[in-house]
Design an enzyme around this catalytic site. Sequence first.
Site, PDB file in Angstrom:
ATOM      1  N   PHE A  89       7.660   7.185  -7.158  1.00 54.90           N
ATOM      2  CA  PHE A  89       6.854   7.149  -5.937  1.00 54.90           C
ATOM      3  C   PHE A  89       6.498   5.688  -5.611  1.00 54.90           C
ATOM      4  CE2 PHE A  89       2.782   7.642  -3.625  1.00 54.90           C
ATOM      5  CZ  PHE A  89       3.169   8.545  -2.649  1.00 54.90           C
ATOM      6  N   ASP A 158       1.973   9.887 -14.394  1.00 54.49           N
ATOM      7  CA  ASP A 158       1.384  10.201 -13.086  1.00 54.49           C
ATOM      8  C   ASP A 158       1.690  11.674 -12.828  1.00 54.49           C
ATOM      9  OD1 ASP A 158       0.804  10.603 -10.397  1.00 54.49           O
ATOM     10  OD2 ASP A 158       1.490   8.618  -9.792  1.00 54.49           O
ATOM     11  N   TYR A 183      -5.669  16.022  -4.092  1.00 55.27           N
ATOM     12  CA  TYR A 183      -5.548  16.611  -2.741  1.00 55.27           C
ATOM     13  C   TYR A 183      -4.228  17.337  -2.529  1.00 55.27           C
ATOM     14  CZ  TYR A 183      -3.508  11.936  -1.872  1.00 55.27           C
ATOM     15  OH  TYR A 183      -2.781  10.768  -1.960  1.00 55.27           O
ATOM     16  N   LYS A 184      -3.418  17.447  -3.567  1.00 56.84           N
ATOM     17  CA  LYS A 184      -2.157  18.182  -3.442  1.00 56.84           C
ATOM     18  C   LYS A 184      -2.411  19.618  -3.921  1.00 56.84           C
ATOM     19  CE  LYS A 184       0.449  13.955  -3.408  1.00 56.84           C
ATOM     20  NZ  LYS A 184       0.686  12.759  -4.193  1.00 56.84           N
ATOM     21  N   ARG A 331      10.727  18.825   2.480  1.00 56.35           N
ATOM     22  CA  ARG A 331      10.075  19.181   1.220  1.00 56.35           C
ATOM     23  C   ARG A 331       9.133  20.359   1.457  1.00 56.35           C
ATOM     24  NH1 ARG A 331       6.370  14.758  -1.901  1.00 56.35           N
ATOM     25  NH2 ARG A 331       5.036  15.179  -0.114  1.00 56.35           N
TER      26      ARG A 331
END
Length: 372
Positions: A89, A158, A183-184, A331
């Site tokens: 990422f 991560d 927040y995912k 996605r």
Amino acid sequence: MGPPTVGAAGRLSEFATGQWGAHLIGGWTADGWIELPRRLGGRIAPLVGAHADEVTVCDSTSVNLFKLLHAACDLRPDRTVIVAAADDFPTDRYLVDAVAAQRGRAVRRIDPLQVAVADLADAAALVCSHVHFRTGRLHDMRALTATAHAAGALALWDVAHSVGAVPLEFDGCGVDLAVGCTYKFLNGGPGAPSFAYVARYLHGDLASPIAGWLGHAEPFAFAPAYRPAPGVARLVAGTPDVASLIALDTALDAFDGVDLAAARAKAIALGDLFMTLVAEHLGDAFSLVSPSDAAVRGNQVSLGHPDAYPIVQALIARGVVGDFREPDVLRFGFAPLYVRYVDVFDAVAALAEVMGTDEWREPGFGIRRPVT
Ligand SMILES: *Cc1c(COP(=O)(O)O)cnc(C)c1O
């Protein structure tokens, strides 16, 4: 991004009037705001297989990564390299480069599927995302952590795309350091603070590069010099974001009593169903970017298509909210706590219509927005 939980609006409104409005600064103690980083760390701990005192909630994932990368360099002062997953990422890649430059270390990019002990011989840390953000590839946390340890390096994970989605065992795998996003799959809301994990055995030696007053052993002694709070509490640099922490506290209620292994089994079934239906209704219009083998796939399925961006926009207009990732990826997340099997059927039906009618070619869908 996960949706707001049922209780979120009520809790935030009650916070604004019954706590903030009623108590002003007194809320830090009367309403327990000052305890939120520690208390929510304790609530996240069982989701990642950690002890309550190994996790704290503060700052963004990027900032926590920065802090723990610096701490890893301090913990391995003789090691000259930071080893990191190639194609990780962006924030992870940028921060590895930045901290390496600040600390005079070199960066070695590796493929997590190929990395060997020899690649880590001079490494302070191995930095890797557990689930790859674009492909959904799930890495073997236990094996890679063991490889890092065999070379004398720390393992810094991560878990932005795995916490709340894939059962985690930080303590069981011997993980040293980790950061994660709330927040995912945890549904904390836009900009909800991140969490940081530090294994107990490192608590005495951990140094935060942001020696802020709220990470001090006695913040309200207003002492002339910094003295770190015990353990992970020293990672809290400045004043916590109380409103976001309260939204996250409410979101975590949804995980109380949830068997994460059962939730993961449902997510796998949803993802498998999605792939089967896409193959059935759309033939080879899309390539499969994610592993078809659920054992090495997180709770997402990514499809490839040269016109991925406008197709995602057309789906969002129909209420099927996925996202686009450069260069050509659609996605889809399968959050088992609220995505149903019928939603998967509906999503593939919507995708078939968007493609069959050329709806995605409508000019508005091609306009690039600041967030994709
Ligand atoms: C979402 C995500 C982040 C988020 O970082 P922020 O600092 O919260 O913006 C970090 N790392 C990975 C792998 C992510 O997927």
